[in-house]
Enzyme design. Structure first.
Site, PDB file in Angstrom:
ATOM      1  N   GLY A 147       3.310   2.717   4.380  1.00 49.93           N
ATOM      2  CA  GLY A 147       3.275   2.447   2.937  1.00 49.93           C
ATOM      3  C   GLY A 147       4.645   2.177   2.347  1.00 49.93           C
ATOM      4  O   GLY A 147       4.757   1.489   1.331  1.00 49.93           O
ATOM      5  N   GLU A 200       5.118  -1.348   2.913  1.00 51.62           N
ATOM      6  CA  GLU A 200       4.272  -2.091   1.966  1.00 51.62           C
ATOM      7  C   GLU A 200       4.915  -2.139   0.580  1.00 51.62           C
ATOM      8  O   GLU A 200       4.847  -3.164  -0.107  1.00 51.62           O
ATOM      9  CB  GLU A 200       2.886  -1.446   1.886  1.00 51.62           C
ATOM     10  CG  GLU A 200       2.133  -1.530   3.205  1.00 51.62           C
ATOM     11  CD  GLU A 200       0.741  -0.951   3.099  1.00 51.62           C
ATOM     12  OE1 GLU A 200      -0.195  -1.735   2.875  1.00 51.62           O
ATOM     13  OE2 GLU A 200       0.586   0.281   3.252  1.00 51.62           O
ATOM     14  N   LEU A 231       2.916   6.621   3.520  1.00 53.99           N
ATOM     15  CA  LEU A 231       1.908   7.489   2.898  1.00 53.99           C
ATOM     16  C   LEU A 231       2.147   8.948   3.272  1.00 53.99           C
ATOM     17  O   LEU A 231       2.421   9.254   4.446  1.00 53.99           O
ATOM     18  CB  LEU A 231       0.532   7.061   3.420  1.00 53.99           C
ATOM     19  CG  LEU A 231      -0.650   7.962   3.078  1.00 53.99           C
ATOM     20  CD1 LEU A 231      -1.015   7.809   1.611  1.00 53.99           C
ATOM     21  CD2 LEU A 231      -1.837   7.626   3.957  1.00 53.99           C
ATOM     22  N   LYS A 252      10.984  15.233   2.534  1.00 51.23           N
ATOM     23  CA  LYS A 252       9.774  14.684   3.174  1.00 51.23           C
ATOM     24  C   LYS A 252       9.987  13.221   3.524  1.00 51.23           C
ATOM     25  O   LYS A 252       9.030  12.458   3.663  1.00 51.23           O
ATOM     26  CB  LYS A 252       8.563  14.832   2.245  1.00 51.23           C
ATOM     27  CG  LYS A 252       8.180  16.276   1.936  1.00 51.23           C
ATOM     28  CD  LYS A 252       7.567  16.959   3.148  1.00 51.23           C
ATOM     29  CE  LYS A 252       7.135  18.394   2.832  1.00 51.23           C
ATOM     30  NZ  LYS A 252       6.652  19.099   4.030  1.00 51.23           N
ATOM     31  N   ARG A 253      11.243  12.854   3.651  1.00 55.68           N
ATOM     32  CA  ARG A 253      11.621  11.483   4.030  1.00 55.68           C
ATOM     33  C   ARG A 253      11.003  10.462   3.071  1.00 55.68           C
ATOM     34  O   ARG A 253      10.568   9.388   3.444  1.00 55.68           O
ATOM     35  CB  ARG A 253      11.238  11.161   5.473  1.00 55.68           C
ATOM     36  CG  ARG A 253      11.735  12.187   6.503  1.00 55.68           C
ATOM     37  CD  ARG A 253      13.236  12.468   6.393  1.00 55.68           C
ATOM     38  NE  ARG A 253      13.699  13.372   7.440  1.00 55.68           N
ATOM     39  CZ  ARG A 253      14.103  14.629   7.228  1.00 55.68           C
ATOM     40  NH1 ARG A 253      14.151  15.122   5.991  1.00 55.68           N
ATOM     41  NH2 ARG A 253      14.508  15.374   8.232  1.00 55.68           N
ATOM     42  N   GLY A 302      -3.055   0.261   3.594  1.00 53.35           N
ATOM     43  CA  GLY A 302      -3.862   0.383   2.378  1.00 53.35           C
ATOM     44  C   GLY A 302      -3.099   0.037   1.120  1.00 53.35           C
ATOM     45  O   GLY A 302      -3.630   0.165   0.025  1.00 53.35           O
ATOM     46  N   GLU A 319       0.124   2.900  11.752  1.00 54.19           N
ATOM     47  CA  GLU A 319      -1.237   3.213  11.319  1.00 54.19           C
ATOM     48  C   GLU A 319      -2.186   3.365  12.506  1.00 54.19           C
ATOM     49  O   GLU A 319      -3.080   4.219  12.498  1.00 54.19           O
ATOM     50  CB  GLU A 319      -1.752   2.118  10.359  1.00 54.19           C
ATOM     51  CG  GLU A 319      -1.278   2.279   8.915  1.00 54.19           C
ATOM     52  CD  GLU A 319       0.130   1.765   8.638  1.00 54.19           C
ATOM     53  OE1 GLU A 319       0.886   1.497   9.591  1.00 54.19           O
ATOM     54  OE2 GLU A 319       0.477   1.628   7.456  1.00 54.19           O
TER      55      GLU A 319
HETATM   56  C1  LIG Z   1      -5.514   4.530   4.801  1.00 54.56           C
HETATM   57  O1  LIG Z   1      -5.266   4.294   3.494  1.00 54.56           O
HETATM   58  C2  LIG Z   1      -3.998   4.075   3.111  1.00 54.56           C
HETATM   59  C3  LIG Z   1      -2.881   4.034   3.931  1.00 54.56           C
HETATM   60  C4  LIG Z   1      -1.630   3.819   3.453  1.00 54.56           C
HETATM   61  C5  LIG Z   1      -0.439   3.838   4.210  1.00 54.56           C
HETATM   62  C6  LIG Z   1      -0.426   4.339   5.377  1.00 54.56           C
HETATM   63  C7  LIG Z   1       0.861   4.715   6.036  1.00 54.56           C
HETATM   64  O2  LIG Z   1       1.920   4.769   5.450  1.00 54.56           O
HETATM   65  S1  LIG Z   1       0.771   5.123   7.718  1.00 54.56           S
HETATM   66  C8  LIG Z   1       2.396   5.670   8.128  1.00 54.56           C
HETATM   67  C9  LIG Z   1       2.582   7.139   7.845  1.00 54.56           C
HETATM   68  N1  LIG Z   1       3.912   7.558   8.250  1.00 54.56           N
HETATM   69  C10 LIG Z   1       4.226   8.006   9.464  1.00 54.56           C
HETATM   70  O3  LIG Z   1       3.396   8.069  10.336  1.00 54.56           O
HETATM   71  C11 LIG Z   1       5.656   8.448   9.655  1.00 54.56           C
HETATM   72  C12 LIG Z   1       5.697   9.935   9.941  1.00 54.56           C
HETATM   73  N2  LIG Z   1       7.071  10.468   9.910  1.00 54.56           N
HETATM   74  C13 LIG Z   1       7.925  10.349  10.949  1.00 54.56           C
HETATM   75  O4  LIG Z   1       7.659   9.702  11.940  1.00 54.56           O
HETATM   76  C14 LIG Z   1       9.233  11.090  10.803  1.00 54.56           C
HETATM   77  O5  LIG Z   1       9.071  12.099   9.843  1.00 54.56           O
HETATM   78  C15 LIG Z   1      10.423  10.184  10.418  1.00 54.56           C
HETATM   79  C16 LIG Z   1      10.128   9.363   9.170  1.00 54.56           C
HETATM   80  C17 LIG Z   1      10.761   9.261  11.571  1.00 54.56           C
HETATM   81  C18 LIG Z   1      11.655  11.060  10.084  1.00 54.56           C
HETATM   82  O6  LIG Z   1      11.929  11.922  11.172  1.00 54.56           O
HETATM   83  P1  LIG Z   1      12.901  13.177  10.945  1.00 54.56           P
HETATM   84  O7  LIG Z   1      14.084  12.734  10.179  1.00 54.56           O
HETATM   85  O8  LIG Z   1      13.113  13.792  12.260  1.00 54.56           O
HETATM   86  O9  LIG Z   1      12.088  14.143   9.952  1.00 54.56           O
HETATM   87  P2  LIG Z   1      10.819  15.077  10.243  1.00 54.56           P
HETATM   88  O10 LIG Z   1      11.315  16.414  10.699  1.00 54.56           O
HETATM   89  O11 LIG Z   1       9.835  14.395  11.093  1.00 54.56           O
HETATM   90  O12 LIG Z   1      10.176  15.178   8.778  1.00 54.56           O
HETATM   91  C19 LIG Z   1      10.793  15.967   7.775  1.00 54.56           C
HETATM   92  C20 LIG Z   1       9.672  16.485   6.900  1.00 54.56           C
HETATM   93  O13 LIG Z   1       9.006  15.387   6.277  1.00 54.56           O
HETATM   94  C21 LIG Z   1       7.627  15.393   6.575  1.00 54.56           C
HETATM   95  N3  LIG Z   1       7.141  14.016   6.645  1.00 54.56           N
HETATM   96  C22 LIG Z   1       7.781  12.944   7.138  1.00 54.56           C
HETATM   97  N4  LIG Z   1       7.015  11.852   7.003  1.00 54.56           N
HETATM   98  C23 LIG Z   1       5.873  12.241   6.405  1.00 54.56           C
HETATM   99  C24 LIG Z   1       4.695  11.561   5.985  1.00 54.56           C
HETATM  100  N5  LIG Z   1       4.549  10.232   6.139  1.00 54.56           N
HETATM  101  N6  LIG Z   1       3.727  12.276   5.418  1.00 54.56           N
HETATM  102  C25 LIG Z   1       3.865  13.610   5.212  1.00 54.56           C
HETATM  103  N7  LIG Z   1       4.969  14.308   5.575  1.00 54.56           N
HETATM  104  C26 LIG Z   1       5.952  13.619   6.161  1.00 54.56           C
HETATM  105  C27 LIG Z   1       7.556  16.115   7.914  1.00 54.56           C
HETATM  106  O14 LIG Z   1       6.253  16.596   8.123  1.00 54.56           O
HETATM  107  C28 LIG Z   1       8.588  17.199   7.710  1.00 54.56           C
HETATM  108  O15 LIG Z   1       8.017  18.182   6.887  1.00 54.56           O
HETATM  109  P3  LIG Z   1       8.386  19.737   7.125  1.00 54.56           P
HETATM  110  O16 LIG Z   1       7.611  20.468   6.070  1.00 54.56           O
HETATM  111  O17 LIG Z   1       7.933  20.047   8.520  1.00 54.56           O
HETATM  112  O18 LIG Z   1       9.855  19.850   6.959  1.00 54.56           O
HETATM  113  C29 LIG Z   1      -1.609   3.582   1.979  1.00 54.56           C
HETATM  114  C30 LIG Z   1      -2.706   3.632   1.150  1.00 54.56           C
HETATM  115  C31 LIG Z   1      -3.941   3.891   1.667  1.00 54.56           C
HETATM  116  O19 LIG Z   1      -5.053   4.002   0.886  1.00 54.56           O
END
Ligand SMILES: COc1cc(/C=C/C(=O)SCCNC(=O)CCNC(=O)[C@H](O)C(C)(C)COP(=O)(O)OP(=O)(O)OC[C@H]2O[C@@H](n3cnc4c(N)ncnc43)[C@H](O)[C@@H]2OP(=O)(O)O)ccc1O
Length: 267
Positions: free
Chosen positions: A118, A121, A73, A34-35, A149, A141
């Site tokens: 996050g 952060e 997150l 899940k990275r 957050g 975000e």
């Molecule tokens: C509001 O209150 C808060 C907020 C916060 C903090 C907020 C934040 O952190 S916002 C940022 C959230 N993160 C993202 O938007 C990044 C999303 N991920 C990506 O863009 C990509 O996954 C990648 C990191 C660039 C990697 O790409 P790649 O290597 O191609 O891998 P994928 O196929 O995309 O992912 C593999 C697998 O992982 C799952 N996954 C990746 N990132 C997340 C994530 N952030 N959350 C959940 N799951 C994630 C993806 O879905 C895939 O899953 P599969 O099951 O499909 O294999 C703090 C506190 C507060 O109160």
């Protein structure tokens, strides 16, 4: 490490890979599939780990298992939250990342791949950041309809400035490892694959400092830097007096004067 939250449970791998290397504790975020997205489990494991640093540990390295530091997150945990739960969630992250920032010993973050939201952060709460060229830094975000957050709006502007953080949040701009170093987010930029070894090397080095000096740097310096100059100078004098009165300082200074310790040379 005996902490419950980082231990593997019922066939699940531990969310943190915690290893001891001499005086250095290595803490690996361990959800590579899940990275290294930060779900409640891994956040609680970080809290547990940083609340139970063994007495003989002198530095901590935090890093990501796999190709990324952290994708931030775990978004799958946010969809059901109402505002009250959201507030509690954010404040829980604040308490956990404060444990990292106010850790008794220096914390060094080794960064590669995604350092997002996050995850960024969390890296901000470390005391030194080391990156390799694959590292990239982003706050998506705005695209997710949320706000930082995990203390990012307090810590990141102090590192890179409000203007750059505003740009990152509004435009979704992704900073490269080179930009991260140029803007003062990271202090070291290594060759590919070397962020973790470099962080471990630095950790071993800082572990050799007098504990009281490291304490002053971690606990007093941030307050002195934010204080008004008169209060800051007073705090500095008090801290300096405490440190130099300690037996450890006297032993170390004597060792230099007796030519028993290394000179300061450029590396
Ligand atoms: C509001 O209150 C808060 C907020 C916060 C903090 C907020 C934040 O952190 S916002 C940022 C959230 N993160 C993202 O938007 C990044 C999303 N991920 C990506 O863009 C990509 O996954 C990648 C990191 C660039 C990697 O790409 P790649 O290597 O191609 O891998 P994928 O196929 O995309 O992912 C593999 C697998 O992982 C799952 N996954 C990746 N990132 C997340 C994530 N952030 N959350 C959940 N799951 C994630 C993806 O879905 C895939 O899953 P599969 O099951 O499909 O294999 C703090 C506190 C507060 O109160």
């Amino acid at each position: 490490m005996g902490n419950a939250a980082s231990a593997a449970t019922a066939g699940q791998p531990a969310l943190l890979k915690v290893e001891v290397s001499g005086p250095v504790l290595s803490v690996g975020l361990n959800r590579p599939a899940k990275r290294n997205a930060l779900n409640d489990g891994i956040i609680l494991a970080i809290a547990d780990c940083f609340s139970n640093i063994p007495d003989d540990i002198r530095a901590v390295v935090i890093h990501g298992i796999g190709d990324h530091f952290s994708s931030g997150l775990d978004l799958s945990e946010l969809t059901e939250q109402d505002a009250t739960e959201g507030l509690q969630h954010s404040q829980m992250w604040h308490r956990v990342f404060d444990r990292v920032q106010y850790c008794r010993v220096p914390v060094i973050a080794a960064l590669k791949g995604a350092v997002i939201g996050g995850g960024l952060e969390l890296a901000c709460a470390a005391h030194i950041r080391v990156a390799e060229p694959s590292a990239y830094f982003a706050l998506p975000e705005g695209q997710r309809g949320i706000f930082v957050g995990g203390g990012g709006s307090v810590r990141l502007p102090r590192l890179i400035g409000v203007a750059r953080m505003t740009d990152m949040m509004l435009t979704g701009r992704v900073y490269s490892a080179i930009e991260g170093a140029a803007y003062g987010f990271t202090q070291y930029l290594t060759e590919e694959g070397n962020a973790y070894p470099k962080a471990m090397e630095l950790a071993a080095k800082v572990a050799t400092n007098a504990p009281l000096t490291n304490f002053a740097v971690l606990q007093a310096l941030p307050m002195i830097a934010e204080a008004n100059p008169q209060a800051g100078l007073l705090m500095e004098s008090l801290m300096a007096t405490v440190a130099q009165s300690d037996k450890e300082a006297k032993t170390r200074i004597r060792a230099f004067l007796d030519r028993k310790t290394a000179k300061v040379k450029p590396t």
